[in-house]
Design a protein around this motif. Structure first.
Motif, PDB file in Angstrom:
ATOM      1  N   VAL A  46      61.172 -20.960 -24.825  1.00 37.61           N
ATOM      2  CA  VAL A  46      60.360 -22.166 -24.689  1.00 37.61           C
ATOM      3  C   VAL A  46      59.052 -22.003 -25.461  1.00 37.61           C
ATOM      4  CG1 VAL A  46      59.117 -23.633 -23.044  1.00 37.61           C
ATOM      5  CG2 VAL A  46      61.412 -22.796 -22.480  1.00 37.61           C
ATOM      6  N   ASP A  47      58.432 -20.831 -25.369  1.00 40.47           N
ATOM      7  CA  ASP A  47      57.180 -20.593 -26.102  1.00 40.47           C
ATOM      8  C   ASP A  47      57.382 -20.679 -27.613  1.00 40.47           C
ATOM      9  OD1 ASP A  47      55.691 -20.299 -23.781  1.00 40.47           O
ATOM     10  OD2 ASP A  47      55.872 -18.113 -23.762  1.00 40.47           O
ATOM     11  N   GLU A  48      58.506 -20.189 -28.106  1.00 43.27           N
ATOM     12  CA  GLU A  48      58.797 -20.285 -29.545  1.00 43.27           C
ATOM     13  C   GLU A  48      58.975 -21.737 -29.970  1.00 43.27           C
ATOM     14  OE1 GLU A  48      61.041 -15.975 -30.189  1.00 43.27           O
ATOM     15  OE2 GLU A  48      62.240 -17.738 -29.595  1.00 43.27           O
ATOM     16  N   VAL A  49      59.633 -22.519 -29.146  1.00 41.61           N
ATOM     17  CA  VAL A  49      59.824 -23.940 -29.449  1.00 41.61           C
ATOM     18  C   VAL A  49      58.476 -24.645 -29.493  1.00 41.61           C
ATOM     19  CG1 VAL A  49      60.803 -26.111 -28.601  1.00 41.61           C
ATOM     20  CG2 VAL A  49      62.168 -24.017 -28.510  1.00 41.61           C
ATOM     21  N   ILE A  50      57.636 -24.376 -28.515  1.00 39.42           N
ATOM     22  CA  ILE A  50      56.307 -24.990 -28.470  1.00 39.42           C
ATOM     23  C   ILE A  50      55.498 -24.619 -29.704  1.00 39.42           C
ATOM     24  CG2 ILE A  50      54.096 -24.958 -27.241  1.00 39.42           C
ATOM     25  CD1 ILE A  50      55.834 -24.709 -24.629  1.00 39.42           C
ATOM     26  N   ALA A  51      55.526 -23.359 -30.090  1.00 38.28           N
ATOM     27  CA  ALA A  51      54.783 -22.912 -31.270  1.00 38.28           C
ATOM     28  C   ALA A  51      55.296 -23.600 -32.528  1.00 38.28           C
ATOM     29  CB  ALA A  51      54.886 -21.395 -31.424  1.00 38.28           C
ATOM     30  N   ARG A  52      56.602 -23.676 -32.658  1.00 37.68           N
ATOM     31  CA  ARG A  52      57.191 -24.294 -33.853  1.00 37.68           C
ATOM     32  C   ARG A  52      56.837 -25.779 -33.953  1.00 37.68           C
ATOM     33  NH1 ARG A  52      63.369 -23.099 -35.573  1.00 37.68           N
ATOM     34  NH2 ARG A  52      63.365 -24.246 -37.513  1.00 37.68           N
ATOM     35  N   LEU A  53      56.935 -26.494 -32.846  1.00 39.05           N
ATOM     36  CA  LEU A  53      56.594 -27.919 -32.863  1.00 39.05           C
ATOM     37  C   LEU A  53      55.102 -28.138 -33.079  1.00 39.05           C
ATOM     38  CD1 LEU A  53      58.856 -29.360 -30.043  1.00 39.05           C
ATOM     39  CD2 LEU A  53      59.152 -29.584 -32.506  1.00 39.05           C
ATOM     40  N   SER A  54      54.280 -27.262 -32.526  1.00 36.31           N
ATOM     41  CA  SER A  54      52.833 -27.383 -32.718  1.00 36.31           C
ATOM     42  C   SER A  54      52.466 -27.204 -34.186  1.00 36.31           C
ATOM     43  CB  SER A  54      52.097 -26.362 -31.854  1.00 36.31           C
ATOM     44  OG  SER A  54      52.281 -26.648 -30.491  1.00 36.31           O
ATOM     45  N   GLU A  55      53.156 -26.296 -34.869  1.00 34.61           N
ATOM     46  CA  GLU A  55      52.923 -26.106 -36.302  1.00 34.61           C
ATOM     47  C   GLU A  55      53.382 -27.324 -37.096  1.00 34.61           C
ATOM     48  OE1 GLU A  55      54.942 -22.545 -37.521  1.00 34.61           O
ATOM     49  OE2 GLU A  55      53.751 -21.286 -36.188  1.00 34.61           O
ATOM     50  N   ARG A  56      54.502 -27.870 -36.699  1.00 36.06           N
ATOM     51  CA  ARG A  56      55.088 -29.007 -37.404  1.00 36.06           C
ATOM     52  C   ARG A  56      54.305 -30.297 -37.176  1.00 36.06           C
ATOM     53  NH1 ARG A  56      61.357 -29.848 -36.413  1.00 36.06           N
ATOM     54  NH2 ARG A  56      61.297 -27.681 -37.099  1.00 36.06           N
ATOM     55  N   HIS A  57      53.690 -30.423 -35.985  1.00 38.11           N
ATOM     56  CA  HIS A  57      52.955 -31.638 -35.608  1.00 38.11           C
ATOM     57  C   HIS A  57      51.563 -31.263 -35.103  1.00 38.11           C
ATOM     58  CE1 HIS A  57      56.753 -33.817 -35.881  1.00 38.11           C
ATOM     59  NE2 HIS A  57      57.297 -32.866 -35.143  1.00 38.11           N
ATOM     60  N   PRO A  58      50.688 -30.772 -35.981  1.00 32.63           N
ATOM     61  CA  PRO A  58      49.381 -30.280 -35.526  1.00 32.63           C
ATOM     62  C   PRO A  58      48.525 -31.333 -34.824  1.00 32.63           C
ATOM     63  CG  PRO A  58      49.484 -30.349 -37.934  1.00 32.63           C
ATOM     64  CD  PRO A  58      50.855 -30.649 -37.422  1.00 32.63           C
TER      65      PRO A  58
END
Length: 82
Positions: A46-58
């Motif tokens: 879940v943390d990896e997903v959150i990090a990836r989406l946060s990078e994609r949608h700052p």
């Protein structure tokens, strides 16, 4: 994480549709929700997903964690995701 065995998953042009074959209920996931589900099914945490989406949608990074957790909770509450 994965879907329970009574759920059929269909990829669409703009996301994903989930059908609970027991109840006939279905969910239409938008592209971002479908990405969350795909990543989790592929083994991301879940943390990896959150990090990836946060990078994609700052611009939306402040909401990403709550949205991801909310999606997972809703799918688990509906007993379609474990």
């Amino acid at each position: 994480m994965s879907f329970t065995r009574h759920v059929t998953v269909t990829e669409t042009e703009h996301g994903m549709v989930l059908l609970d074959e027991r109840s006939g209920r279905y969910w239409q996931l938008n592209g971002t929700a479908a990405t969350v589900v795909r990543l989790l099914r592929e083994g991301s945490t879940v943390d990896e997903v959150i990090a990836r989406l946060s990078e994609r949608h700052p611009a939306s990074a402040g909401r990403v964690a709550a949205d991801v957790h909310g999606l997972i909770r809703a799918l688990r509450d509906a007993k379609v995701f474990k």
